[in-house]
Structure formats: C-alpha cells, structure tokens
Design an enzyme around this catalytic site. Structure first.
Site, PDB file in Angstrom:
ATOM      1  N   SER A 149       0.847  -1.186   0.000  1.00  0.00           N
ATOM      2  CA  SER A 149       0.000   0.000   0.000  1.00  0.00           C
ATOM      3  C   SER A 149       0.884   1.238   0.000  1.00  0.00           C
ATOM      4  CB  SER A 149      -0.897  -0.004   1.249  1.00  0.00           C
ATOM      5  OG  SER A 149      -1.507   1.249   1.482  1.00  0.00           O
ATOM      6  N   TYR A 162      -1.901  -0.613  10.742  1.00  0.00           N
ATOM      7  CA  TYR A 162      -1.970  -0.866   9.306  1.00  0.00           C
ATOM      8  C   TYR A 162      -0.695  -0.395   8.613  1.00  0.00           C
ATOM      9  CZ  TYR A 162      -3.739  -0.870   4.513  1.00  0.00           C
ATOM     10  OH  TYR A 162      -3.907  -1.098   3.164  1.00  0.00           O
TER      11      TYR A 162
END
Length: 311
Positions: A149, A162
């Site tokens: 990501s 995350y």
C-alpha cells in the site's frame, strides 16, 4: 524485470491453465482479482474466512475454482489449504498475499489485541502464506505477489497498525525476493492507493483520515474501482513484475518517498489540534466489513467470552 505501471492490455497467454491462489478473496480487491485471473483462464483457489461468501464467488467464476476456509494467521490451516490446492487443482504458479484488515484511531486508545490482530493478519499472514506455498512455487518456478500500500510510503496517524504492517510486508517481500530468485521464484510488490473497497469507505468516516485524503492533489484523491485495480494487478502478474503500481502514476512517487512522512505529519498535526482527544478515542473502529468479519471469527475462536469489535 520491468515495473508494470503502463496499464497495457492484459496478456492471458502466460497465465492460461495455471493455478493461482488469492488470500482475502471474499471481497474487495481479492474478489475482483479472483474474477480477473479466472477470466484469463487460471484455476483459482480462494482462501479466506467468510466461507459462504467465498463459495458464492467461486461458483460465479468462468473457470474451475476452489474455495478453502482458512485463517492466514493459522500456519497449520494454511498448510492444509496448500495441500488441498495441490491435490484438487495442481501446484500453484501464482500466489497473491492479499488478506488484510485495518483499524482507525489513536494508538493509545486502541485495544492492544485489536492492534496486534491487524499486524498478525497483514504481516504474519503474508509470511505464513509464503511459507505454505513456497514449495509449490519452487516446483512451478512461480510468482508470489505481496499486496502492499502507499501506507508504506508515509505512515498516517490514526492507522499505526496498518501502516506498520504494510511497511513490514514491503520489507519482507524485498528480503524474500533475494532468497528465492535463485530457485526461479519471482516476488512482486503491489502498491495500492485509494481503491473502492469497504475499508476506504471506513476511512472516509474518520475525521482525521478524511482530512489527510482531502489535502492530496485532486488526481491523487481519485478512488479506483476494484475491477480496475485487478486489471493492473493481472497485467503485472502476467509480466512477473517486481513492482506493480495501482494506479500507474504511483511509480513517479517512489523517488519522493523520503519527503512523505514529514508532509503527512504536518497535515495530521494541524487536524489533530482541532479535534478533542476524547472524540478521537471514541472513534476507534475497524475499517470495513472484512475487518469486522475477521475480528468476529478471531474473537469467537478464543477461549472465554467473545468480544465485540469496536466501531
């Protein structure tokens, strides 16, 4: 090995008839990628926790598929899944470590078990997936794709677990690449930006995270549908790319990565000053239905009374 960032047409020929494994395949990018790989003729194994949803997806695929219920944090379950894939479909040529969850909110206010679960699923689950399927990939001289990501570029406050896990999977994949390439296995990393999943919808509901997105340039705020992201990923898989950028313009951000942490921190500091600490602490939540489903399964499997997911 080229960087697959051109968005060129999908080439099905290198993938036709081969076996692919996708974790976190019940929804979002995992579901869309499963459909795209099946459409180019791959036999796809769907791995995840939501078995009923996995079965519905598998039943709708144009090519033969298989769904296996397994928690990516459970090494024994993944070993069993790998054995079932080999027996029923054949050895995997492509494995995509896609399973991931996220929580939004201050680190200090986040349940430690929830914070740890995000890291265990995203980072530990990717390592477990690689460990379970590397023997098959070595046999087929296959391709392992790690879904990362832009959270690895510049860590966003309110998403510490995350961001830590996505930075971790990038580093893990880079290290793994050097170890397995002599055996003919290629490792790719996919950098995803704003994608139209329920996780992104959860980010839009969080005031600080929403503000961070609002300060990005207009083109960078665009949300891409999972099907379009799946096209970019499939093109990269067909080319055995080391890096896949979704959207392709992200490739030009790589040289600027040292600047991003300071920029994100500056914007976040301004937004946090205008938000009461109590309001932030009350807004700890799992982002998206997939994260809530994972937490429900995790909590129900533990001894003692179950725990309701926050948010």
């Amino acid at each position: 090995m080229r960087d697959s960032s051109t968005g060129a047409g999908i080439r099905g020929a290198p993938l036709y008839g081969r076996v692919a494994v996708v974790t976190g395949a019940a929804r979002g990018v995992g579901e869309a990628l499963t459909r795209r790989l099946s459409a180019v003729g791959m036999r796809v194994a769907l791995i995840g926790l939501e078995y009923g949803t996995l079965r519905q997806v598998a039943a709708s695929l144009p090519a033969p598929g298989l769904c296996v219920e397994a928690d990516v944090t459970d090494r024994a379950a993944l070993d069993q899944a790998a054995g079932e894939v080999a027996r029923r479909l054949g050895p995997a040529s492509v494995v995509v470590a896609n399973a991931g969850i996220a929580t939004g909110g201050p680190f200090a206010a986040t349940d430690p078990d929830l914070w740890q679960r995000v890291v265990d699923v995203n980072l530990g689950g990717s390592a477990n997936t690689a460990r379970a399927f590397l023997p098959q990939l070595t046999r087929t001289r296959g391709y392992f794709l790690q879904i990362a990501s832009t959270a690895a570029f510049g860590s966003a406050p309110m998403m510490s677990a995350y961001c830590a896990s996505k930075a971790g999977v990038e580093s893990f994949a880079q290290a793994l690449r050097g170890e397995v390439e002599p055996d003919g296995v290629t490792v790719g990393i996919a950098y995803l930006h704003w994608t139209g999943t329920d996780m992104v919808a959860g980010i839009e509901d969080h005031p600080v995270l929403r503000a961070l997105r609002r300060h990005q340039p207009g083109f960078a705020r665009r949300v891409h549908p999972p099907a379009r992201v799946a096209d970019w990923l499939t093109d990269g898989i067909a080319h055995r790319a080391h890096r896949i950028h979704a959207p392709p313009w992200l490739r030009w951000c790589q040289p600027l990565r040292p600047l991003f942490p300071a920029l994100v921190t500056r914007i976040a500091r301004r937004e946090l000053r205008g938000t009461a600490a109590a309001e932030l602490a009350a807004d700890v939540r799992l982002l998206g239905a997939g994260g809530r489903a994972d937490w429900d399964a995790f909590a129900s499997a533990r001894p003692g009374p179950g725990r309701r997911p926050p948010g």
